[in-house]
Design a protein around this motif. Sequence first.
Motif, short mmCIF file in Angstrom:
data_model
loop_
_atom_site.label_atom_id
_atom_site.label_comp_id
_atom_site.label_asym_id
_atom_site.label_seq_id
_atom_site.Cartn_x
_atom_site.Cartn_y
_atom_site.Cartn_z
N GLY A 163 10.83 10.18 19.24
CA GLY A 163 11.39 11.29 18.45
C GLY A 163 12.07 10.88 17.16
O GLY A 163 12.63 11.73 16.46
N ALA A 164 12.03 9.59 16.81
CA ALA A 164 12.70 9.15 15.57
C ALA A 164 12.04 9.77 14.34
O ALA A 164 10.82 9.81 14.23
N GLU A 165 12.89 10.24 13.42
CA GLU A 165 12.42 10.77 12.12
C GLU A 165 12.77 9.81 11.00
O GLU A 165 12.31 9.95 9.86
N LEU A 166 13.62 8.87 11.33
CA LEU A 166 14.14 7.89 10.36
C LEU A 166 14.27 6.57 11.10
O LEU A 166 14.74 6.55 12.25
N LEU A 167 13.83 5.47 10.47
CA LEU A 167 14.05 4.14 11.04
C LEU A 167 15.12 3.46 10.21
O LEU A 167 14.99 3.40 8.97
N LEU A 168 16.17 3.00 10.85
CA LEU A 168 17.28 2.34 10.15
C LEU A 168 17.16 0.84 10.37
O LEU A 168 17.13 0.39 11.53
N VAL A 169 17.12 0.06 9.29
CA VAL A 169 16.82 -1.37 9.40
C VAL A 169 17.83 -2.21 8.60
O VAL A 169 17.59 -2.49 7.42
N PRO A 170 18.93 -2.64 9.20
CA PRO A 170 19.78 -3.62 8.53
C PRO A 170 19.09 -4.98 8.54
O PRO A 170 18.40 -5.30 9.52
N ALA A 171 19.26 -5.78 7.48
CA ALA A 171 18.51 -7.04 7.40
C ALA A 171 19.23 -8.12 6.61
O ALA A 171 20.13 -7.84 5.81
N GLN A 172 18.82 -9.36 6.90
CA GLN A 172 19.11 -10.51 6.03
C GLN A 172 17.74 -11.16 5.85
O GLN A 172 17.40 -12.11 6.54
N TRP A 173 16.95 -10.61 4.97
CA TRP A 173 15.55 -11.04 4.79
C TRP A 173 15.51 -11.96 3.57
O TRP A 173 15.77 -11.53 2.45
N PRO A 174 15.19 -13.23 3.77
CA PRO A 174 15.33 -14.19 2.66
C PRO A 174 14.12 -14.30 1.76
O PRO A 174 13.01 -13.88 2.11
N LYS A 175 14.36 -14.93 0.59
CA LYS A 175 13.27 -15.33 -0.30
C LYS A 175 12.43 -16.35 0.44
O LYS A 175 12.96 -17.08 1.28
N PRO A 176 11.15 -16.52 0.16
CA PRO A 176 10.41 -15.82 -0.90
C PRO A 176 9.57 -14.68 -0.34
O PRO A 176 8.48 -14.45 -0.85
N ARG A 177 10.07 -13.94 0.66
CA ARG A 177 9.17 -13.00 1.34
C ARG A 177 9.43 -11.55 0.95
O ARG A 177 9.38 -10.64 1.80
N LEU A 178 9.69 -11.32 -0.35
CA LEU A 178 9.92 -9.95 -0.83
C LEU A 178 8.70 -9.07 -0.57
O LEU A 178 8.82 -7.91 -0.17
N GLN A 179 7.53 -9.65 -0.77
CA GLN A 179 6.32 -8.84 -0.60
C GLN A 179 6.16 -8.36 0.85
O GLN A 179 5.77 -7.23 1.11
N HIS A 180 6.51 -9.26 1.79
CA HIS A 180 6.44 -8.85 3.21
C HIS A 180 7.43 -7.72 3.48
O HIS A 180 7.11 -6.72 4.14
N TRP A 181 8.65 -7.89 2.99
CA TRP A 181 9.72 -6.91 3.22
C TRP A 181 9.33 -5.52 2.73
O TRP A 181 9.37 -4.53 3.44
N ARG A 182 8.89 -5.48 1.46
CA ARG A 182 8.56 -4.17 0.85
C ARG A 182 7.34 -3.56 1.53
O ARG A 182 7.30 -2.39 1.85
N THR A 183 6.32 -4.41 1.71
CA THR A 183 5.07 -3.90 2.27
C THR A 183 5.29 -3.37 3.68
O THR A 183 4.80 -2.29 4.04
N LEU A 184 6.03 -4.11 4.49
CA LEU A 184 6.25 -3.68 5.88
C LEU A 184 7.11 -2.42 5.94
O LEU A 184 6.83 -1.52 6.76
N ALA A 185 8.13 -2.32 5.09
CA ALA A 185 8.99 -1.11 5.10
C ALA A 185 8.14 0.11 4.72
O ALA A 185 8.23 1.17 5.36
N VAL A 186 7.31 -0.05 3.70
CA VAL A 186 6.48 1.08 3.24
C VAL A 186 5.42 1.39 4.31
O VAL A 186 5.15 2.56 4.63
N ALA A 187 4.85 0.34 4.90
CA ALA A 187 3.80 0.57 5.92
C ALA A 187 4.37 1.29 7.14
O ALA A 187 3.73 2.22 7.67
N ARG A 188 5.57 0.88 7.61
CA ARG A 188 6.15 1.55 8.78
C ARG A 188 6.37 3.04 8.48
O ARG A 188 6.23 3.89 9.36
N ALA A 189 6.74 3.35 7.22
CA ALA A 189 6.95 4.76 6.85
C ALA A 189 5.61 5.50 6.83
O ALA A 189 5.47 6.59 7.40
N ILE A 190 4.60 4.92 6.19
CA ILE A 190 3.30 5.60 6.06
C ILE A 190 2.64 5.78 7.42
O ILE A 190 2.18 6.87 7.76
N GLU A 191 2.59 4.70 8.21
CA GLU A 191 1.79 4.81 9.45
C GLU A 191 2.43 5.74 10.47
O GLU A 191 1.75 6.34 11.28
#
Length: 268
Positions: A163-191
């Motif tokens: 029943g979640a309408e929002l996923l809340l994700v606190p993180a300490q996501w380090p360099k150099p994986r910005l692309q993974h971070w952004r892509t996964l956050a956007v993918a979880r929203a889209i899918e």
Amino acid sequence: MPRISLLQMDVAFGDPEANYRNAERLIRKAAAAPDKPDLLLLPELWDTAYDLERLGELGDWQGERVQAWAGALARELRVTIAAGSIAEKREDGIRNASYVMDLHGSVMSRYAKLHLFGPMGEDRHLTAGSTRELVQMEGVTAGMMICYDLRFPELARALVLDGAELLLVPAQWPKPRLQHWRTLAVARAIENQVYVAACNRVGAGGGQEFFGHSLIVDPWGEVLAEGGEGEEIVTAQLDLNRIKEARERISVFRDRRPDVYGSWEPEN
Ligand SMILES: O=C(O)CCC(=O)C(=O)O
């Protein structure tokens, strides 16, 4: 409709006193904004950072400190506080645990990170959680995740089926994986056709550098707000009608085939 602010902060390594002061400064600043948010989210392990060797000494016994502190601020400032995650000491070990405090200063939700991140030593120092967590707040149902959990579409889908309408994700996501971070956050929203609010830290510590880029993504995958690489408050307003609209345009939840690839439906 709730308005969310992500408190993208720097975190001093192994210095809870400094981090509590900085977090309180940001909370007060966010709550004083002209368009005051309903919900604030802090990053992962914002109290101790990844000083895992010293968590026995620095950790928060049963989360008592974070509950008292965030509860008092939530009551005073009339804002729901998702206090990111902290190092929670218990009889059975130390957990990377998040707490959400309501306007009365009471605990609405507790969640312990399910997937421990080996490359940063969590598997050697922490105890994993074992349950999913859903919380009703400010008119929205949120599913709780922490950092590395974002890499597991199974968890996000199970929370959304809960029943979640929002996923809340606190993180300490380090360099150099910005692309993974952004892509996964956007993918979880889209899918899942839900909102994703993901709050990352900035600064450096423990041999890692953190790029910030906290973001709030809508159910169509549009990034509504995104931070840069410095300390800042990232805010957006949710509109829950957007979930229905996305699902009417593309009927993922009607069309999926759990009979072929298995179901992540909740058992209860
Ligand atoms: O998955 C990643 O790349 C980062 C995960 C992480 O840093 C964490 O879970 O603390």
